[in-house]
Write an enzyme that holds these catalytic residues in place. Structure first.
Site, mmCIF file in Angstrom:
data_model
loop_
_atom_site.group_PDB
_atom_site.id
_atom_site.type_symbol
_atom_site.label_atom_id
_atom_site.label_comp_id
_atom_site.label_asym_id
_atom_site.label_seq_id
_atom_site.Cartn_x
_atom_site.Cartn_y
_atom_site.Cartn_z
ATOM 1 N N LYS A 163 0.870 -1.179 0.000
ATOM 2 C CA LYS A 163 0.000 0.000 0.000
ATOM 3 C C LYS A 163 0.898 1.217 0.000
ATOM 4 C CE LYS A 163 -4.432 0.657 -0.006
ATOM 5 N NZ LYS A 163 -5.510 -0.257 -0.415
ATOM 6 N N ASP A 206 -6.833 4.062 -4.778
ATOM 7 C CA ASP A 206 -7.522 3.849 -3.502
ATOM 8 C C ASP A 206 -8.224 5.181 -3.230
ATOM 9 O OD1 ASP A 206 -7.563 1.777 -1.090
ATOM 10 O OD2 ASP A 206 -7.378 3.733 -0.170
HETATM 11 O O1 2IT Z 1 -7.938 -1.742 -1.235
HETATM 12 C C1 2IT Z 1 -7.780 -2.229 -2.374
HETATM 13 O O2 2IT Z 1 -7.856 -3.437 -2.580
HETATM 14 C C2 2IT Z 1 -7.492 -1.308 -3.460
HETATM 15 N N1 2IT Z 1 -7.430 -0.110 -3.224
HETATM 16 C C3 2IT Z 1 -7.233 -1.820 -4.843
HETATM 17 C C4 2IT Z 1 -5.804 -2.202 -5.012
HETATM 18 C C5 2IT Z 1 -5.410 -2.613 -6.403
HETATM 19 O O3 2IT Z 1 -4.223 -2.919 -6.564
HETATM 20 O O4 2IT Z 1 -6.243 -2.637 -7.318
#
Ligand code: 2IT
Length: 447
Positions: free
Chosen positions: A124, A164
């Site tokens: 993240k 996100d």
């Molecule tokens: O919380 C999540 O799963 C996302 N924000 C998507 C992450 C992604 O790599 O598509």
């Protein structure tokens, strides 16, 4: 392994990281019993290793606003776990972003990605940059400055960021443009959530919300219920809420509430396609006000300042906004108003006391890492298309998304079925995700 002992050590080490500690506690409580049946996990110190990220990049992001003033923010990328695949997870731009928030999200992402059935590790990232009130040019300059630091930490087989909260298609475009300039390679698969003409997957924008509703359908089916004609209250009006509202309506439910930081909009007649389209306009405006819906559709959407979506009577509650957005008091109010199901679409959207209340009052509950995994799963499908230099039709992607959500539900049932026949989805999701990552770590030795 004793959850209490590990938590005491982490609390002493990271006393201020509340969200991170909350996420770890939830997972450890769920897996403790199963973990202790595997002495090989204990010997390899799997849990002690899993709760720490592989590495954290922290960087300064300096950019110039529309008034010509120099602005400085902090940027982060947390590469949490790569046992089952390259680091994968979104970027969050929000004024409240801290390392604790991103650590909790990266930790959750690791298990969520394991549930998708696809080979993706957990990561993240993001920034304390606040998109509210920013112009399009400011967003672009910030994204470019952010990528100037991030670009050599990521790669299509290394670490693949996506969107996100505060990061959608527009931001991914600006980030990708700068990445390409710096890397001097057209590494399409380095980011997901791209535009449709340059490597983005059809249905990625809808996928988190659509997947959440497919999961909800399976959960309801298992409980002998259906979604048709049911009243749904959802929070937020961003990308996730938009996808969820679209699919809920399509499946015959009535979306009676959406919300924002400023309050709630009650929609007694149910949300309309025009309102769903207008959610996109509201997101693009960077105003962050749900009241705009009521101003646009007077009489149909009724705004109340300072209230949450959970104050509106409904059958099914879908938190689609932010962590800890649903408290124990909210859970009690929902129940008092007749709600009997809550599927968490936001990451850790419900406070632990709210989950406890749901689970002890006969309210069906499923956690975000299972319910919202369709988003990252479709990112995984985007990576596959990019690697093969092809693009699938909407029908193909939707079928695969359906299959994945069904499989996630089956994993929850397999690991979460209780002696009385009911399913503890929190336990099921945590154990299923954990077992896959733990097994991979074990097989790869002490690294
Ligand atoms: O919380 C999540 O799963 C996302 N924000 C998507 C992450 C992604 O790599 O598509």
């Amino acid at each position: 392994m004793k959850t209490q002992d590990i938590m005491a050590r982490l609390q002493a080490k990271y006393p201020l990281e509340k969200e991170y500690l909350q996420a770890v506690q939830e997972v450890l409580e769920s897996i403790e019993e199963v973990y202790n049946q595997h002495p090989e996990f204990e010997k390899a110190k799997i849990v002690e290793r899993m709760v720490e990220p592989d590495r954290i990049f922290t960087f300064r992001v300096t950019w110039v606003d529309d008034r010509g003033e120099v602005q400085t923010n902090l940027g982060y990328r947390i590469q949490f776990n790569s046992a089952i695949g390259p680091y994968k997870g979104g970027l969050r731009f929000h004024k409240a972003v801290t390392p604790s928030m991103l650590k909790f999200l990266g930790f959750e992402q690791t298990f969520k990605n394991a549930l998708t059935t696809l080979p993706m590790g957990g990561a993240k990232g993001g920034s304390d940059f606040d998109p509210v009130g920013k112009s399009n040019d400011e967003i672009m300059r910030f994204c470019q400055a952010f990528m100037l630091e991030l670009w050599n930490c990521i790669g299509p087989d290394q670490d693949i960021p996506a969107g996100d909260v505060g990061v959608g298609g527009r931001e991914i475009g600006y980030l990708y443009g700068m990445y390409k300039k710096l890397a001097r390679q057209y590494n399409t698969g380095v980011l997901t959530g791209k535009g449709g003409t340059w490597g983005g997957s059809i249905l990625r924008p809808e996928a988190t919300g659509f997947g959440a509703l497919y999961f909800t359908q399976h959960l309801l089916h298992k409980a002998g219920k259906s979604i048709e004609g049911k009243k749904v209250a959802l929070s937020g009006f961003g990308n996730v809420a938009w996808g969820a509202a679209t699919k809920a309506r399509e499946l015959g439910a009535k979306v009676v509430a959406i919300s924002g930081p400023d309050g709630v909009c009650e929609i007694p007649g149910g949300i309309t396609p025009e309102m769903i389209d207008y959610m996109l306009v509201m997101r693009a405006s960077n105003r962050n006000k749900v009241q705009d819906m009521a101003d646009k559709f007077p009489g149909e959407a009724i705004f109340t300042a300072g209230k949450k979506a959970w104050s509106i009577p409904c059958d099914i509650a879908l938190p689609c906004a932010f962590q800890n957005e649903l408290s124990e008091d909210d859970a009690k109010e929902l129940k008092a108003n007749g709600c009997w199901c809550c599927c968490e679409v936001s990451n850790m959207g419900c406070q632990p006391e709210a989950i406890h209340f749901f689970q002890h009052n006969g309210i069906l509950f499923a956690p975000g890492k299972a319910v919202n995994a369709g988003g990252v799963a479709t990112s995984g499908l985007e990576m596959t298309q990019n690697a093969e230099h092809i693009s699938w039709s909407g029908k193909e992607v939707d079928e695969k998304l359906h299959f994945i959500m069904k499989s996630i539900h089956e994993q929850c049932v397999k690991f979460g079925t209780q002696p009385d026949g009911t399913v503890d989805y929190v336990k099921g999701a945590n154990i299923a995700g954990f077992m896959k990552v733990a097994q991979a770590m074990l097989e790869q030795g002490t690294v």
